[in-house]
Motif scaffolding. Structure first.
Motif, PDB file in Angstrom:
ATOM      1  N   PRO A  88       0.812  -1.223   0.000  1.00 24.55           N
ATOM      2  CA  PRO A  88       0.000   0.000   0.000  1.00 24.55           C
ATOM      3  C   PRO A  88       0.847   1.275   0.000  1.00 24.55           C
ATOM      4  O   PRO A  88       0.390   2.316  -0.477  1.00 24.55           O
ATOM      5  N   GLU A  89       2.065   1.204   0.512  1.00 27.70           N
ATOM      6  CA  GLU A  89       2.949   2.375   0.509  1.00 27.70           C
ATOM      7  C   GLU A  89       3.401   2.758  -0.898  1.00 27.70           C
ATOM      8  O   GLU A  89       3.941   3.840  -1.099  1.00 27.70           O
ATOM      9  N   ASP A  90       3.200   1.884  -1.861  1.00 30.09           N
ATOM     10  CA  ASP A  90       3.538   2.193  -3.254  1.00 30.09           C
ATOM     11  C   ASP A  90       2.404   2.914  -3.970  1.00 30.09           C
ATOM     12  O   ASP A  90       2.557   3.324  -5.125  1.00 30.09           O
ATOM     13  N   THR A  91       1.285   3.053  -3.318  1.00 27.85           N
ATOM     14  CA  THR A  91       0.154   3.755  -3.922  1.00 27.85           C
ATOM     15  C   THR A  91       0.511   5.201  -4.193  1.00 27.85           C
ATOM     16  O   THR A  91       0.931   5.928  -3.285  1.00 27.85           O
ATOM     17  N   ALA A  92       0.364   5.611  -5.440  1.00 29.15           N
ATOM     18  CA  ALA A  92       0.745   6.962  -5.846  1.00 29.15           C
ATOM     19  C   ALA A  92       0.399   7.171  -7.312  1.00 29.15           C
ATOM     20  O   ALA A  92       0.094   6.215  -8.034  1.00 29.15           O
ATOM     21  N   MET A  93       0.490   8.415  -7.725  1.00 32.55           N
ATOM     22  CA  MET A  93       0.487   8.722  -9.150  1.00 32.55           C
ATOM     23  C   MET A  93       1.935   8.617  -9.616  1.00 32.55           C
ATOM     24  O   MET A  93       2.821   9.243  -9.025  1.00 32.55           O
ATOM     25  N   TYR A  94       2.153   7.843 -10.654  1.00 31.51           N
ATOM     26  CA  TYR A  94       3.489   7.640 -11.176  1.00 31.51           C
ATOM     27  C   TYR A  94       3.673   8.467 -12.448  1.00 31.51           C
ATOM     28  O   TYR A  94       2.853   8.387 -13.366  1.00 31.51           O
ATOM     29  N   TYR A  95       4.763   9.206 -12.464  1.00 25.52           N
ATOM     30  CA  TYR A  95       5.060  10.080 -13.592  1.00 25.52           C
ATOM     31  C   TYR A  95       6.342   9.641 -14.279  1.00 25.52           C
ATOM     32  O   TYR A  95       7.332   9.296 -13.614  1.00 25.52           O
TER      33      TYR A  95
END
Length: 121
Positions: A88-95
């Protein structure tokens, strides 16, 4: 002008995998140096991984080392981020950021719109 488009985001369970792709527009006699950044809600944008135009020199943030793998297809102006053992700590918007390297100069900071990665526990 450099156009950058990411794809491959989605929702996965804790421990799952995803592969992100990034494609940049073609420029004759130029190459790209690439990086992935991510930004979680309420947090600063952070660097995740980079790959040089040689396709060999790769670096990773400590938080993803051993779980994420960056690679590129030079002929297709495309870059990938294979993500495994997601939490869950990898949850993000990836650019995706594509820095254009030409004989005439360096044209950095070309960012895509982002692709959302959501990891549920």
């Amino acid at each position: 002008q450099v156009q950058v488009v990411e794809s491959g985001g989605g929702s996965v369970q804790d421990g799952g995998s995803l592969t992100l792709s990034c494609t940049a527009s073609n420029h004759t006699e130029c190459t790209y140096e690439w990086m992935w950044l991510r930004q979680a809600p309420g947090k600063e944008r952070e660097w995740v991984s980079s790959i040089k135009s040689d396709g060999i020199t790769k670096t990773y943030a400590d938080s993803v080392k051993g779980r994420f793998t960056i690679s590129q297809d030079i002929a297709k102006n495309r870059m990938y981020l294979q993500m495994t053992s997601l939490t869950p700590e990898d949850t993000a918007m990836y650019y995706c950021r594509a820095d254009l390297v030409c004989g005439s100069g360096w044209y950095p900071n070309n960012l895509g719109q982002g692709t959302q990665v959501t990891v549920s526990s």
